[in-house]
Write a protein that holds these residues in place. Structure first.
Motif, PDB file in Angstrom:
ATOM      1  N   SER A 246       0.584  -0.983   0.213  1.00  0.00           N
ATOM      2  CA  SER A 246       0.012  -0.028  -0.132  1.00  0.00           C
ATOM      3  C   SER A 246       0.774   1.397   0.058  1.00  0.00           C
ATOM      4  N   GLY A 247       2.224   1.156   1.015  1.00  0.00           N
ATOM      5  CA  GLY A 247       2.469   2.441   0.610  1.00  0.00           C
ATOM      6  C   GLY A 247       3.578   2.521  -0.406  1.00  0.00           C
ATOM      7  N   ALA A 248       3.831   1.280  -0.990  1.00  0.00           N
ATOM      8  CA  ALA A 248       4.291   1.971  -2.789  1.00  0.00           C
ATOM      9  C   ALA A 248       3.240   2.271  -3.226  1.00  0.00           C
ATOM     10  N   ILE A 249       2.394   1.951  -3.456  1.00  0.00           N
ATOM     11  CA  ILE A 249       1.615   2.435  -4.315  1.00  0.00           C
ATOM     12  C   ILE A 249       0.974   3.841  -4.191  1.00  0.00           C
ATOM     13  N   HIS A 250       1.116   4.043  -2.877  1.00  0.00           N
ATOM     14  CA  HIS A 250       0.551   5.593  -2.260  1.00  0.00           C
ATOM     15  C   HIS A 250       1.630   6.920  -2.885  1.00  0.00           C
ATOM     16  N   GLN A 251       2.816   5.472  -2.670  1.00  0.00           N
ATOM     17  CA  GLN A 251       4.315   6.624  -3.530  1.00  0.00           C
ATOM     18  C   GLN A 251       4.407   6.773  -4.736  1.00  0.00           C
ATOM     19  N   VAL A 252       4.075   5.491  -5.551  1.00  0.00           N
ATOM     20  CA  VAL A 252       3.397   5.724  -6.948  1.00  0.00           C
ATOM     21  C   VAL A 252       2.603   7.369  -7.405  1.00  0.00           C
ATOM     22  N   GLY A 253       1.424   6.950  -6.561  1.00  0.00           N
ATOM     23  CA  GLY A 253       0.923   8.269  -6.743  1.00  0.00           C
ATOM     24  C   GLY A 253       1.690   9.524  -6.658  1.00  0.00           C
ATOM     25  N   GLU A 254       2.778   9.385  -5.754  1.00  0.00           N
ATOM     26  CA  GLU A 254       2.656  10.691  -5.416  1.00  0.00           C
ATOM     27  C   GLU A 254       4.732  10.871  -6.419  1.00  0.00           C
ATOM     28  N   LYS A 255       3.990  10.460  -7.105  1.00  0.00           N
ATOM     29  CA  LYS A 255       5.411  10.460  -7.989  1.00  0.00           C
ATOM     30  C   LYS A 255       6.433   9.889  -7.897  1.00  0.00           C
ATOM     31  N   ALA A 256       6.505   9.158  -6.621  1.00  0.00           N
ATOM     32  CA  ALA A 256       8.350   9.178  -6.007  1.00  0.00           C
ATOM     33  C   ALA A 256       8.335   7.681  -6.463  1.00  0.00           C
ATOM     34  N   TYR A 257       8.378   7.185  -7.646  1.00  0.00           N
ATOM     35  CA  TYR A 257       8.777   6.260  -7.848  1.00  0.00           C
ATOM     36  C   TYR A 257      10.284   5.599  -7.913  1.00  0.00           C
ATOM     37  N   ASP A 258      11.747   5.923  -6.726  1.00  0.00           N
ATOM     38  CA  ASP A 258      12.353   5.232  -6.946  1.00  0.00           C
ATOM     39  C   ASP A 258      12.691   4.581  -5.754  1.00  0.00           C
ATOM     40  N   PRO A 259      11.679   4.978  -4.294  1.00  0.00           N
ATOM     41  CA  PRO A 259      11.073   4.764  -3.521  1.00  0.00           C
ATOM     42  C   PRO A 259      10.257   2.746  -3.586  1.00  0.00           C
ATOM     43  N   ALA A 260       9.588   3.527  -4.060  1.00  0.00           N
ATOM     44  CA  ALA A 260       8.708   2.728  -4.666  1.00  0.00           C
ATOM     45  C   ALA A 260       9.275   1.202  -5.168  1.00  0.00           C
ATOM     46  N   ILE A 261       9.705   1.389  -6.394  1.00  0.00           N
ATOM     47  CA  ILE A 261      10.604   0.727  -7.339  1.00  0.00           C
ATOM     48  C   ILE A 261      11.485  -0.311  -6.590  1.00  0.00           C
ATOM     49  N   ALA A 262      11.831  -0.015  -5.502  1.00  0.00           N
ATOM     50  CA  ALA A 262      12.630  -0.345  -4.300  1.00  0.00           C
ATOM     51  C   ALA A 262      12.377  -1.304  -3.322  1.00  0.00           C
ATOM     52  N   THR A 263      11.022  -0.772  -3.033  1.00  0.00           N
ATOM     53  CA  THR A 263      10.377  -1.668  -1.897  1.00  0.00           C
ATOM     54  C   THR A 263       9.346  -2.577  -2.998  1.00  0.00           C
ATOM     55  N   LEU A 264       9.323  -2.857  -3.727  1.00  0.00           N
ATOM     56  CA  LEU A 264       8.887  -3.985  -4.491  1.00  0.00           C
ATOM     57  C   LEU A 264       9.675  -4.507  -5.090  1.00  0.00           C
ATOM     58  N   GLU A 265      10.658  -4.072  -5.727  1.00  0.00           N
ATOM     59  CA  GLU A 265      11.568  -4.567  -6.383  1.00  0.00           C
ATOM     60  C   GLU A 265      11.941  -5.627  -5.328  1.00  0.00           C
ATOM     61  N   GLU A 266      12.536  -5.321  -3.857  1.00  0.00           N
ATOM     62  CA  GLU A 266      12.270  -6.223  -3.328  1.00  0.00           C
ATOM     63  C   GLU A 266      11.382  -6.990  -2.428  1.00  0.00           C
ATOM     64  N   MET A 267      10.635  -6.649  -2.600  1.00  0.00           N
ATOM     65  CA  MET A 267       9.321  -8.179  -1.863  1.00  0.00           C
ATOM     66  C   MET A 267       9.105  -8.608  -3.345  1.00  0.00           C
ATOM     67  N   ALA A 268       9.428  -8.551  -4.614  1.00  0.00           N
ATOM     68  CA  ALA A 268       9.146  -9.631  -5.355  1.00  0.00           C
ATOM     69  C   ALA A 268       9.763 -10.432  -5.852  1.00  0.00           C
ATOM     70  N   LYS A 269      11.580 -10.591  -5.040  1.00  0.00           N
ATOM     71  CA  LYS A 269      12.513 -11.142  -4.880  1.00  0.00           C
ATOM     72  C   LYS A 269      11.925 -12.414  -3.387  1.00  0.00           C
ATOM     73  N   SER A 270      10.992 -11.475  -2.746  1.00  0.00           N
ATOM     74  CA  SER A 270      10.834 -13.383  -2.624  1.00  0.00           C
ATOM     75  C   SER A 270       9.013 -13.684  -2.591  1.00  0.00           C
ATOM     76  N   ASP A 271       8.795 -13.297  -2.927  1.00  0.00           N
ATOM     77  CA  ASP A 271       7.077 -12.802  -4.032  1.00  0.00           C
ATOM     78  C   ASP A 271       6.783 -12.806  -4.841  1.00  0.00           C
ATOM     79  N   SER A 272       7.318 -13.640  -5.775  1.00  0.00           N
ATOM     80  CA  SER A 272       7.315 -13.060  -6.905  1.00  0.00           C
ATOM     81  C   SER A 272       6.324 -13.504  -7.958  1.00  0.00           C
ATOM     82  N   THR A 273       5.441 -14.829  -7.412  1.00  0.00           N
ATOM     83  CA  THR A 273       3.918 -15.593  -7.719  1.00  0.00           C
ATOM     84  C   THR A 273       3.032 -14.323  -6.844  1.00  0.00           C
ATOM     85  N   SER A 274       2.919 -13.142  -6.187  1.00  0.00           N
ATOM     86  CA  SER A 274       1.834 -12.518  -6.068  1.00  0.00           C
ATOM     87  C   SER A 274       1.317 -11.518  -6.856  1.00  0.00           C
TER      88      SER A 274
END
Length: 501
Positions: A246-274
């Motif tokens: 939710s926080g990453a989606i909020h950051q995308v909405g605020e155009k804070a793409y770099d931290p959003a991508i960093a969070t989502l990349e980290e999450m995808a490494k451990s949960d690539s099936t989500s």
């Protein structure tokens, strides 16, 4: 939501329960000191008078509260706290009395003090091996926790219900009440957490309230702290995952793409099936790529395509995700992948002329001109009044070396783009100069469905549209300049059926 322990009632020691049930005769506090004795090393010892007195005041306020005698109840509750505080200072090992102090603090709505006292009482009684005493204190604590927790949950539910009905039109009137409910939910849940620090249900609900109030950072911090103490708690793990997303989606909405991508990349490494994780990661790359130029832009769009493709693999029947992948790959210059995902998207939307157009333009980039012409022609046939489709088909014909068909389609585009419709097409066509090709066309084809006049490079044109016949006749001064015919796709490199006839 009814949590574990919801509806719990305070637990009484047997002697105190009996006295509370039969009522209490007021008298000197010291008269009942003998009722509260501690057993130590097999020898009966007199209890500290402040401890026994405080418990007696506890009994009095409990009885008066039951009778709705609120004036005496409040006074006696204050006296009980005063006596039990002195008891705790003078006899810190009387953990039963400390449990009563915790109870009184909770009754007085002093959640922080109650939480500390409950914790010390439970720890001390456990150390003594007093299982019944521990159970009694736990029951009493859970009773007050349930009250705070349920109050917070009700307010959180009220807020989420309001949020579900809120629209752009009603936001200004609804949001103040929504935020008020969320703040009240936080207040109740904060108190619940003070009574049961680290409780997974409380932390999850509290994090949700902060997140919906627009503070995902506070929500994430709460859950991180909870996971330090209970790293394997599945309730906290799921809530933490949700809040981070939710926080990453909020950051995308605020155009804070770099931290959003960093969070989502980290999450995808451990949960690539989500699906939610990989789809939103793809969206973040797509949005950031659209703000960049050159190689950086292309790299982000390729990454967006890759993650949209991963999302599409998780939901293979969702053609809209395939569409997203196609868009990203096309803009990233990955023509082969773009073609594959356009074809997948078109399986669900075979009549979408816009998708057909995009696929055709990708085929051009791959040098597949015949397929591109056929595909774009399908789009034109489905939406013949779309000027951009005619423009694109003309462009493809030009690249394929078919100048004549390219000119035909360009003329349709210009007529639709620049033309001004004549109110009475039939009357205007009928007025064509006798003997002109325009008059002959009228005699042969009948009145046009639409007639527009337009000008380019100081040349004036009159275009007669026969939509049902997929033909347009472009006249200058009553003489045919170009006839556009898109009934069939012309796959020859040059020639065709266009031009003057």
């Amino acid at each position: 939501m009814k949590p574990p322990g919801a509806g719990a009632q305070p637990s009484f020691p047997d002697a105190v329960r009996e006295r509370a049930n039969r009522g209490s005769v007021r008298g000197a506090v010291g008269l009942l000191v003998a009722l509260f004795l501690l057993a130590s090393c097999g020898t009966a010892q007199a209890r500290n008078p402040h401890c026994s007195g405080g418990i007696q005041y506890w009994s009095l306020w409990w009885t008066d509260k039951e009778k709705n005698n609120l004036e005496d109840y409040k006074r006696e509750l204050g006296k009980a706290i005063e006596q039990l505080q002195m008891c705790s200072a003078e006899d810190p090992k009387d953990f039963e009395a400390l449990g009563y102090l915790a109870w009184c603090y909770a009754e007085a709505d002093s959640a922080a003090a109650a939480g500390r006292a409950f914790a010390r009482a439970i720890e001390g009684l456990n150390a003594k091996g007093d299982k019944k005493g521990v159970d009694r204190v736990l029951t009493n604590r859970d009773s007050y926790w349930t009250t705070y927790y349920n109050t917070g949950i009700r307010k959180l539910k009220d807020a989420l219900d309001l949020q579900g009905t809120m629209t752009k039109e009603t936001e200004s009137s609804v949001k103040p009440q929504l935020d008020k409910n969320l703040r009240e939910a936080i207040a109740g849940l904060d108190k619940a957490l003070l009574l049961k620090p680290g409780d997974a249900n409380t932390l999850s609900a509290l994090a949700s309230a902060h997140d919906n109030l627009g503070d995902p950072a506070a929500a994430e911090a709460l859950l991180r702290e909870g996971l330090k103490n209970a790293p394997k708690d599945t309730t906290l793990q799921e809530a933490f995952r949700h809040i981070r997303l939710s926080g990453a989606i909020h950051q995308v909405g605020e155009k804070a793409y770099d931290p959003a991508i960093a969070t989502l990349e980290e999450m995808a490494k451990s949960d690539s099936t989500s699906f939610d994780v990989v789809f939103n990661l793809a969206s973040a790359y797509l949005n950031r790529g659209q703000t960049r130029q050159g190689d950086a832009r292309k790299a982000d769009l390729k990454s967006a395509g890759r993650w949209f493709a991963a999302a599409s693999a998780l939901k293979p029947d969702d053609c809209d995700v395939a569409y997203d992948a196609a868009i990203a790959y096309q803009n990233g210059g990955e023509w082969g992948s773009a073609e594959a995902y356009w074809r997948r998207a078109l399986k669900c939307h075979p009549d979408d002329s816009s998708m057909l157009s995009d696929l055709a333009m990708v085929l051009v980039e791959e040098g597949k001109y015949a397929e591109a012409i056929e595909t774009m022609h399908q789009g034109v046939m489905k939406s013949p009044k779309d000027k951009d489709l005619h423009h694109n088909l003309g462009s493809i014909y030009s690249k394929a070396g078919n100048k004549q068909k390219s000119t035909e389609e360009l003329m349709v585009y210009l007529a639709l783009d620049k033309g001004k419709p004549v109110p009475d097409a039939a009357a205007a066509a009928k007025a064509a100069k006798p003997g002109s090709t325009a008059a002959q066309t009228f005699s042969k084809m009948g009145p046009p469905d639409q007639l527009v006049v337009w000008e380019t490079d100081n040349q004036k044109f009159e275009s007669w549209f026969y939509w049902s016949k997929n033909n347009v006749f472009h006249f200058q001064g009553g003489e045919l300049s170009v006839r556009s015919d898109w009934n069939t796709a012309d796959l020859k490199p040059s020639g065709g059926t266009g031009g003057k006839k």
